[in-house]
Write a protein that holds these residues in place. Structure first.
Motif, PDB file in Angstrom:
ATOM      1  N   ALA A  73      -0.085   3.828   3.945  1.00 28.02           N
ATOM      2  CA  ALA A  73       0.578   2.906   4.882  1.00 28.02           C
ATOM      3  C   ALA A  73       1.106   3.685   6.075  1.00 28.02           C
ATOM      4  N   GLU A  74       1.002   3.090   7.246  1.00 21.85           N
ATOM      5  CA  GLU A  74       1.475   3.724   8.476  1.00 21.85           C
ATOM      6  C   GLU A  74       2.992   3.647   8.604  1.00 21.85           C
ATOM      7  N   GLY A  76       6.780   1.352   6.972  1.00 21.03           N
ATOM      8  CA  GLY A  76       7.387   0.443   6.006  1.00 21.03           C
ATOM      9  C   GLY A  76       8.728  -0.021   6.534  1.00 21.03           C
ATOM     10  N   ALA A 126       6.445  -1.596   1.946  1.00 22.06           N
ATOM     11  CA  ALA A 126       5.321  -1.489   2.878  1.00 22.06           C
ATOM     12  C   ALA A 126       4.224  -2.420   2.382  1.00 22.06           C
ATOM     13  N   ASP A 127       3.396  -2.870   3.295  1.00 27.32           N
ATOM     14  CA  ASP A 127       2.304  -3.753   2.908  1.00 27.32           C
ATOM     15  C   ASP A 127       1.156  -3.615   3.881  1.00 27.32           C
ATOM     16  N   GLU A 128       0.044  -4.144   3.469  1.00 30.28           N
ATOM     17  CA  GLU A 128      -1.138  -4.244   4.323  1.00 30.28           C
ATOM     18  C   GLU A 128      -1.810  -5.551   3.929  1.00 30.28           C
ATOM     19  N   SER A 138       1.225  -5.265  -1.352  1.00 31.10           N
ATOM     20  CA  SER A 138       2.620  -5.039  -0.985  1.00 31.10           C
ATOM     21  C   SER A 138       3.249  -4.152  -2.048  1.00 31.10           C
TER      22      SER A 138
END
Length: 188
Positions: A73-74, A76, A126-128, A138
């Motif tokens: 993840a970039e 959060g 964090a999620d995408e 998530s």
């Protein structure tokens, strides 16, 4: 379950289809499809010119898989209590040796709260999630945050964090996970 699907073809004419979940109906190849806001549980998938409405399914992730996703993840969001009020801040991070490392300004609300209360209880999320299909993942980490700025190697760790803020950063904070949970939304 029934869902309303709006399709927009390249010629901008509209079509409306009411179908059961799992129903296939012909759509010209390349036609972008938009789901109606009436049924967010059923994304529309276009495969080889056929739209297929499928149901999203949540899958719980074990903690190792969840932490693995967090490494990619970039950014959060950290949640903590400061001055008796809940605070949530977006932060860039890296995962190093099982800890979440963030690099921020020493005057930021997060750094000040951590210095005021070493071992501050935090949640990091964090999620995408893909905007149109709403599938993705998530991860939520409950843990404690500590200012490690003065520790050997902290400055090098801080510089591994690719921050989007173009300001001098001078506080390195480590979040030690106590519990890690995650969900992956996928289609059936």
């Amino acid at each position: 379950m029934r869902a309303l699907v709006d399709g927009i073809d390249p010629g901008f004419s509209r079509m409306r289809v009411v179908a059961q979940v799992g129903t296939k109906f012909p759509v010209p190849a390349g036609t972008p499809l938009l789901r109606s806001d009436r049924d967010r549980r059923s994304p529309v998938i276009c495969r080889r010119g056929v739209a297929v409405m499928e149901e999203r399914v949540p899958i719980e992730l074990d903690s190792k898989v969840a932490m693995g996703l967090l490494t990619h993840a970039e950014y959060g969001r950290v949640a903590f209590v400061s001055g008796g009020a809940p605070v949530i801040r977006p932060l860039n991070h890296v995962v190093f040796e099982g800890r979440i490392i963030v690099y921020t300004q020493h005057v930021s609300a997060f750094a000040e709260a951590v210095r005021a209360q070493p071992g501050l209880a935090v949640a990091y999320q964090a999620d995408e999630i893909e905007a149109h299909s709403h599938i993705g993942w998530s991860v939520l980490v409950d843990g404690t945050a500590t200012d490690i700025t003065g520790e050997p190697g902290a400055e090098l760790l801080g510089k591994r964090v690719q921050s989007w803020i173009d300001r001098p950063l001078d506080a390195v904070i480590a979040i030690q996970p106590a519990a890690v949970t995650g969900l992956r939304m996928t289609i059936k």
